[in-house]
Design an enzyme around this catalytic site. Structure first.
Site, PDB file in Angstrom:
ATOM      1  N   CYS A  17       0.847  -1.200   0.000  1.00  0.00           N
ATOM      2  CA  CYS A  17       0.000   0.000   0.000  1.00  0.00           C
ATOM      3  C   CYS A  17       0.879   1.245   0.000  1.00  0.00           C
ATOM      4  CB  CYS A  17      -0.925   0.013   1.213  1.00  0.00           C
ATOM      5  SG  CYS A  17      -0.045   0.240   2.779  1.00  0.00           S
ATOM      6  N   CYS A  20       3.410   1.597   2.781  1.00  0.00           N
ATOM      7  CA  CYS A  20       4.654   0.850   2.526  1.00  0.00           C
ATOM      8  C   CYS A  20       5.583   1.674   1.646  1.00  0.00           C
ATOM      9  CB  CYS A  20       4.351  -0.471   1.809  1.00  0.00           C
ATOM     10  SG  CYS A  20       3.246  -1.573   2.679  1.00  0.00           S
ATOM     11  N   ASP A 454       9.880  27.108 -32.292  1.00  0.00           N
ATOM     12  CA  ASP A 454      11.016  27.502 -33.131  1.00  0.00           C
ATOM     13  C   ASP A 454      10.590  27.335 -34.587  1.00  0.00           C
ATOM     14  OD1 ASP A 454      13.742  28.078 -33.870  1.00  0.00           O
ATOM     15  OD2 ASP A 454      13.938  25.939 -34.280  1.00  0.00           O
ATOM     16  N   ASP A 656      14.508  22.032 -31.635  1.00  0.00           N
ATOM     17  CA  ASP A 656      15.261  20.847 -32.045  1.00  0.00           C
ATOM     18  C   ASP A 656      16.176  20.322 -30.947  1.00  0.00           C
ATOM     19  OD1 ASP A 656      17.368  22.600 -31.981  1.00  0.00           O
ATOM     20  OD2 ASP A 656      17.615  22.723 -34.151  1.00  0.00           O
ATOM     21  N   ASP A 660      18.291  25.331 -29.339  1.00  0.00           N
ATOM     22  CA  ASP A 660      17.215  25.848 -28.500  1.00  0.00           C
ATOM     23  C   ASP A 660      17.315  25.352 -27.061  1.00  0.00           C
ATOM     24  OD1 ASP A 660      15.864  27.149 -30.691  1.00  0.00           O
ATOM     25  OD2 ASP A 660      15.218  25.174 -31.351  1.00  0.00           O
TER      26      ASP A 660
END
Length: 871
Positions: A17, A20, A454, A656, A660
């Protein structure tokens, strides 16, 4: 000397759970040398960032074991070889399902007769003769005791983990089950002793009262049976969430054909090394990443990029592992194997994303971390409250309510609500060619209101192509192209390459016999040379003017082309202009539709480019972006993104991933154009495998769908507990509504199943706007209206029912292309009224019922062009 930070994945056992999960994460994060720990309950795994020392891994294992769980570093299990270090989650899922199935069957084998013995008399079922009536009362009680012990032994894992974590002051769901079942069992054992003492005094009525009021063996056993039934269904549902990762792992072929000593030899793919030469035939999968050395083929790359149309591969082209050769034969040199292949990178990204935590999940973890102790406290308050105030002295009633509180509370649903949806959403994105590298990116993408694009390589193709050709009489177009190819063949300029590619496509070998002498490049102008004895020029208007060449009426046309973001190149021979070729970085076919999808979603688009204002405006007018920012340098792009964020916008940057990078890192979500082979761009949060700007909208839609699913799951988990716990406490007892512990156990088990099943619905999610671009079915609708024989006869007679179709086509650049496409389509039997538009980049036609979309696509592709959609 400090060790470099490293990352490690652990397989964790014993978690059941969210409590845990929180305990394991806290234990691992507290180890010296560990800077970060993230535990995934759904995958039973843990990711840590640590100092790289082996001793730190040992300390993490010891800390997790001390907390009551098991942990094993995955690198130690998968060490050796060059296979990707991934464990197929379906293998573990199948093991978990089989283990729960066996546990459930044995639980039912003992639990069903226990329930029958305990509840049968109350329900009017036939009694077991030897155990019936007052005389069989003690025998029935002892039999129930023994059956309950068997059920508890089969489900002993709940008690081992439950009491172990309780001893470490970190109770979990197993603790709730263990306390509830053990309390029922212990209370019942006391009842058996009371019966035995009463029968010893020959007080049958007291013995009967003890049996009816003090024996809860059926609750002790049935709680465990119902919990295990819920866990079994939960395991089956959770197994489905990892199906996409397993499917990815199964894409790679198991064997490869290697050329060694000029002989073909079949070897396991894991044994292929970089530099090996492999043979791939039609119908076979490419074993690893590599470069074609000999031959050619049509390769289906849809498994990697999602692109449905096969790509043509020749000598020098890159091929990707797990793609399929549909036609042809080639040899390839392996350049990346094992964990370095594109497929392995994709699996790694998906695996890491499904192991990471979204901000909303961390909030759920904080709640889950205190949930179990609070529930135990509520159960204790319930017991005391009923004993002291609501039903003084009635131990059975107080006990019933307290046990109901313990077994109906469900931290599982809370712990599974977020990771299941994130795992399914991430895998669904991978199937659509959208690789999401973290759960946080998946969450944030849904709240974006601005997308910065871009220009070069994102909105446009990123490589110049010839768009217009104009020849001057009496010079013909062939003479113009022959001279252009001869001149540009010597140049290394990108525009020159575009001209040569166009000539090679339209008139192959046009300049094969030409002689070029005195080749000279003029800075900022163009090219000078002597071609077959003629003084030839290629370049801009400034070069023509400097050399005294009058371009005449082409000047006005050149200005129009320049205004449309195209670069006009003039060609002249012996002082006389022959014509003009325009070259441009053309807009991608899907860019305009992508911007329209984003606008429909309420997302504003900004095109950010280092190009000049006029060119940027021309491209923007074609795609319809909301704002254009031109003439910016890479570092200025980052500043522009920051300005948008400062104005209160949630911003995604699409580029790309190279020039950038600063802007990608600055944005709330960085989205990289991946091109199918660069899937690990460090500065991006999302990678678009198709390099298609339309997938930006797909990523946002997927995020919104996933977050909607998470909110539904969290609401259900919190609502379930908020309603069921008060009912279990007895809030509705005044109106006669109470909860039996067995009902509570069933509700708890199936609440988790509900949450996981709700997340699985994301597998059926589809992006909007994709259907129009996808190839339609092969004329199935028309074929239902006429049998093949009837359709064939009708076509021959010219009376067949015709369907109008429009084909969206990539690659057409001039009227020659139009002629090629027209000729190809008119050659398909059953096609009439073909009209090809260069401006619209499409072809319209009427097709008979036997003309499938595959036939049309094949005809266009064989002519050298690409069909991207049929409608």
């Amino acid at each position: 000397m400090s060790c470099q930070e490293a990352r490690e994945t652990f397989d964790v056992t014993g978690m059941t759970c969210a409590a845990c999960e929180a305990r394991v994460q806290k234990s691992a994060a507290g180890v010296r040398g560990v800077s970060e720990a993230s535990v995934n309950l759904l995958k039973n795994s843990m990711e840590i960032a640590y100092d790289g020392r082996p001793q730190t891994l040992d300390a993490v294992v010891a800390a997790v074991r001390k907390a009551g769980y098991g942990a094993e570093p995955r690198s130690r299990v998968t060490a050796g070889g060059n296979a990707p270090a991934f464990v197929d989650p379906q293998v573990n899922a199948r093991k978990a399902i089989e283990a729960k199935r066996r546990q459930l069957l044995w639980s039912l084998a003992f639990g069903a007769p226990l329930f029958y013995l305990a509840m049968g008399p109350m329900l009017g079922w036939p009694e077991v003769p030897a155990l019936a009536g007052m005389r069989g009362m003690m025998a029935s009680a002892v039999t129930q005791l023994m059956l309950a012990m068997c059920v508890m032994f089969v489900n002993r894992s709940y008690f081992v983990r439950g009491f172990q974590t309780l001893a470490h002051l970190s109770p979990n769901m197993d603790s709730l089950i263990a306390i509830g079942s053990a309390a029922s069992f212990g209370y019942s054992v006391v009842g058996v002793y009371q019966m035995a003492l009463a029968l010893g005094r020959m007080d049958v009525s007291a013995a009967h009262h003890a049996m009816m009021g003090s024996l809860y063996f059926d609750s002790a056993g049935t709680i465990l049976v119902l919990i295990t039934l819920g866990k079994y269904f939960e395991a089956r549902a959770k197994g489905k969430t990892t199906s996409s990762i397993s499917a990815l792992m199964n894409l790679a072929p198991k064997t490869a054909t290697v050329l060694r000593d000029s002989r073909e030899q079949g070897v396991p793919t894991d044994d292929v090394r970089v530099g090996d030469v492999l043979v791939v035939r039609a119908g076979e999968s490419v074993p690893v990443d590599g470069v074609v050395r000999e031959g050619s083929a049509s390769v289906d790359e849809s498994a990697i990029t999602g692109e449905p149309v096969p790509a043509e591969k020749g000598v020098g082209d890159h091929v990707t592992g797990a793609t399929v050769s549909r036609r042809g034969w080639f040899t390839m040199e392996a350049t990346a194997v094992g964990a370095d292949t594109t497929l392995a990178n994709i699996i790694r990204l998906v695996d890491e994303a499904t192991s990471s935590k979204a901000p909303i999940e961390r909030q759920a973890d904080r709640i889950a971390g205190v949930f179990v102790p609070v529930v135990i406290a509520i159960a204790a308050v319930t017991l005391v409250g009923w004993l002291a105030f609501l039903a003084p002295g009635d131990i059975a009633v107080a006990f019933n309510h307290a046990v109901s509180v313990l077994v109906i509370s469900c931290p599982c649903a809370l712990g599974l609500a977020t990771p299941t949806a994130i795992m399914v959403g991430t895998e669904r994105g991978a199937k659509e060619g959208v690789l999401i590298k973290s759960a946080e990116a998946l969450e944030v993408a849904g709240s974006l209101d601005t997308v910065v694009l871009d220009k070069t390589g994102t909105v446009t193709e990123g490589a110049p192509k010839v768009t217009d050709v104009a020849s001057v009489a009496p010079a013909g177009e062939r003479d113009l192209l022959r001279l252009a190819a001869a001149l540009e063949r010597k140049s290394e300029h990108p525009l020159a390459q575009a001209v040569c590619d166009y000539v090679d496509e339209v008139t192959p070998d046009a300049d094969a016999q030409t002689r070029v002498e005195g080749f000279t490049q003029v800075a900022g102008g163009g090219i000078k040379a002597t071609v077959d004895g003629r003084r030839a020029l290629a370049g801009n208007a400034r070069l023509m003017a400097a050399e005294g060449v009058d371009v005449g009426g082409l000047a006005a046309q050149a200005q129009e082309l320049a205004a449309a973001a195209k670069t006009p190149l003039f060609f002249a021979a012996d002082g006389r202009v022959l014509g003009m070729v325009a070259v441009a970085d053309v807009v991608k076919p899907t860019s305009a539709a992508a911007v329209a999808r984003l606008r429909a979603m309420g997302v504003r688009t900004v095109m950010l480019t280092g190009d000049q204002e006029a060119t940027a405006r021309a491209v923007a007018s074609q795609v319809g972006v909301d704002e254009v920012i031109a003439g910016v340098l890479p570092d200025q792009k980052e500043r522009r993104v920051h300005d948008l964020q400062r104005d209160g916008h949630k911003v995604a940057m699409v580029g790309d991933g190279i020039n950038d990078a600063p802007a990608l890192a600055r944005a709330d979500v960085g989205i990289a154009i991946g091109a199918g082979t660069d899937v690990a761009i460090g500065s991006a949060d999302v990678v678009l495998m198709r390099s298609d700007p339309a997938d930006v909208a797909t990523a946002i839609e997927l995020s919104r769908a996933t977050m909607r699913d998470i909110r539904q799951n969290l609401f259900w988990a919190l609502f379930y507990n908020a309603v069921c716990i008060p009912v279990a406490m007895g809030a509705l007892a005044p109106v006669g509504i109470t909860l039996n512990p067995m009902v509570g156990a069933a509700a708890m088990g199936f609440s988790s199943v509900f949450v996981v099943s709700n997340a699985l619905r994301l597998f059926a999610w589809k992006p909007s706007g994709r259907a129009a671009a996808a190839p339609a079915k092969d004329g199935a609708k028309v074929l239902k209206e006429a049998s093949p024989a009837e359709a064939a006869g009708a076509e021959e007679e010219g009376s067949a029912p015709m369907a109008s179709k429009t084909l969206d086509i990539e690659g057409m650049m001039c009227e020659h292309c139009v002629a090629h496409v027209t000729q190809a389509l008119e050659g398909v039997r059953g096609v009439r009224n073909v009209h090809v538009s260069l401006d619209e980049k499409n072809a319209t036609l009427d097709a008979g019922p036997l003309v499938s979309d595959k036939k049309l696509s094949k005809a266009v592709e064989e002519a050298g062009y690409k069909v991207v959609g049929i409608r």
